[in-house]
Design an enzyme around this catalytic site. Structure first.
Site, PDB file in Angstrom:
ATOM      1  N   LYS A 128       0.880  -1.168   0.000  1.00  0.00           N
ATOM      2  CA  LYS A 128       0.000   0.000   0.000  1.00  0.00           C
ATOM      3  C   LYS A 128       0.917   1.216   0.000  1.00  0.00           C
ATOM      4  O   LYS A 128       2.062   1.134   0.449  1.00  0.00           O
ATOM      5  CB  LYS A 128      -0.863  -0.015   1.276  1.00  0.00           C
ATOM      6  N   GLY A 154     -24.934   2.372   4.468  1.00  0.00           N
ATOM      7  CA  GLY A 154     -24.097   2.978   3.430  1.00  0.00           C
ATOM      8  C   GLY A 154     -24.556   2.520   2.055  1.00  0.00           C
ATOM      9  O   GLY A 154     -24.477   1.339   1.713  1.00  0.00           O
ATOM     10  N   VAL A 205     -20.756   0.422  -3.544  1.00  0.00           N
ATOM     11  CA  VAL A 205     -20.933  -1.002  -3.232  1.00  0.00           C
ATOM     12  C   VAL A 205     -22.347  -1.258  -2.690  1.00  0.00           C
ATOM     13  O   VAL A 205     -23.034  -2.186  -3.122  1.00  0.00           O
ATOM     14  CB  VAL A 205     -19.872  -1.477  -2.208  1.00  0.00           C
TER      15      VAL A 205
END
Ligand code: NAD
Length: 366
Positions: free
Chosen positions: A94, A194, A198
């Protein structure tokens, strides 16, 4: 000579990298600094036993460098386990760029960062994350091949979110199979927290199957939009005490914490958010003791990286979907392994991932 006795909790301040609390035998940490563009970035390569370390670049206004270093160490380690459990030949890495993406990001800074990635000759491959975009990946592609998530126009795999949502849906069905004896979600009460990229696609799959979906979001307009599209109901009240069968965290991390863990009424937790358990060992154990089936986040939200992997090895989107569908089988294996060994599902997933890495290391040494 140092005569002062140092408290254990202060040691990480003495050893700036290898002594960091989040340091977990990372292979390489690269600090990138460029005076002209103002670039200050850290690339964390946690483990490359299974393949090149792949993980996105986050651009964030960190309060200080310790915070940035801690983030890159933690996130790169997470990528190792996500790829390993998903059966991908990828390691974990990362990168973080220190700065406010809205203010400090320039094409020159991103290009310079791409040059640093290139200097690692493919040991680290980047992708999008918070604060970076597909156009940024395209800029990086101008100076290095070691980037994924470039635009479809340039041969990239496009938006990974629908694939991520499909994987979450598969993981949720497997968790339901384990907990309720059937993976049929028709009539099951599901709360999706949420409704972003997605969450929306997950709601699409769930409502198509006949699940009774309720949803929350801080963006009210979004809720009305999704309600109009799929008929999912807008939830009001205490999310964590909601009388539902399944809770799907698809917004932010650490929602399973000291405040919420004992309130949760759902019998299954399966969602896309990263790092859902505030403290993995503690909150994972409480869920286990309360008989709540928790589908490990880093396993069931891996559809995105599976999709990106397709860009590297060159297979098609149908194959990426097939691999994502397999999250169903892996989730069931993890539930069974956790039960047999009397450990949490999170520990089970970590241990299966670690075994895959250890086995490959032995093979490589032959
Ligand atoms: P997104 O930004 O598109 O959507 C997040 C949604 O959550 C937004 O609609 C936002 O308004 C809402 N939200 C924010 N705070 C909230 C709160 N307190 N309560 C309710 N809603 C809130 O993000 P996404 O791409 O849909 O990803 C969702 C989660 O899944 C994130 O945690 C992300 O890190 C994780 N994830 C995403 C992918 C992917 O492929 N997109 C892959 C792996 C993990």
């Amino acid at each position: 000579m140092v005569t002062e006795v140092v408290k254990a909790s202060e040691l990480h301040k003495i050893d700036p990298v290898f002594g960091q609390l989040s340091f977990d035998n990372h292979e390489q940490i690269v600090f990138c600094n460029d005076k002209d563009t103002g670039l200050k970035a850290i690339i964390g390569i946690h483990n490359t036993v299974l393949g090149p370390a792949l993980g996105g670049t986050r651009m964030w206004k960190y309060t200080n460098e310790w915070e940035a270093l801690n983030d890159v160490l933690r996130l790169s380690r997470g990528m190792t386990f996500k790829s390993a459990i998903s059966g991908l030949n990828l390691g974990g890495g990362k990168a973080v760029i220190i700065g406010d993406a809205k203010v400090d990001k320039t094409p020159e800074l991103i290009t310079k960062f791409g040059e640093y990635i290139n200097s690692l000759s493919g040991k680290y491959i980047t992708a999008e994350d918070v604060g970076t975009t597909t156009p940024d990946m395209d800029l990086i592609r101008d100076v290095t091949p070691y980037v994924t998530g470039i635009s479809e126009a340039r041969g990239g795999s496009g938006n990974p979110s629908p694939v991520t949502a499909y994987g979450v849906y598969m993981g949720m069905k497997a968790a339901a199979k384990y907990q309720f004896g059937t993976d049929n979600l028709s009539g099951k009460k599901v709360l999706v927290q949420g409704t972003g990229n997605v969450g929306e696609t997950l709601i699409k799959h769930l409502t198509a199957e006949g699940a009774l979906v309720q949803m929350t979001d801080i963006n009210e307009a979004r809720l009305h939009e999704i309600n109009a599209k799929y008929g999912a109901q807008i939830f009001t009240g205490d999310i964590y005490a909601a009388d539902v069968d399944i809770y799907a965290p698809c917004a932010l991390g650490a929602t399973i914490n000291d405040e919420t863990v004992n309130k949760i009424q759902a019998k299954v937790i399966a969602g896309a958010a990263n790092n859902q358990l505030a403290v993995e060992e503690i909150h994972g154990k409480i869920l286990k003791d309360r008989g709540i089936a928790y589908a490990p986040d880093f396993l069931i939200n891996a559809g995105g990286i599976i999709n990106v992997y397709a860009e590297i090895v060159g297979y098609d989107s149908a194959e990426a979907l097939r691999r994502t569908e397999n999250i169903y089988n892996t989730t069931l294996e993890i539930f069974s392994f956790a039960e047999q060994n009397n450990i949490t599902t999170h520990q089970a997933a970590l241990s299966i991932a670690q075994k895959r890495i250890d086995d490959r290391k032995k093979e490589n040494a032959k």
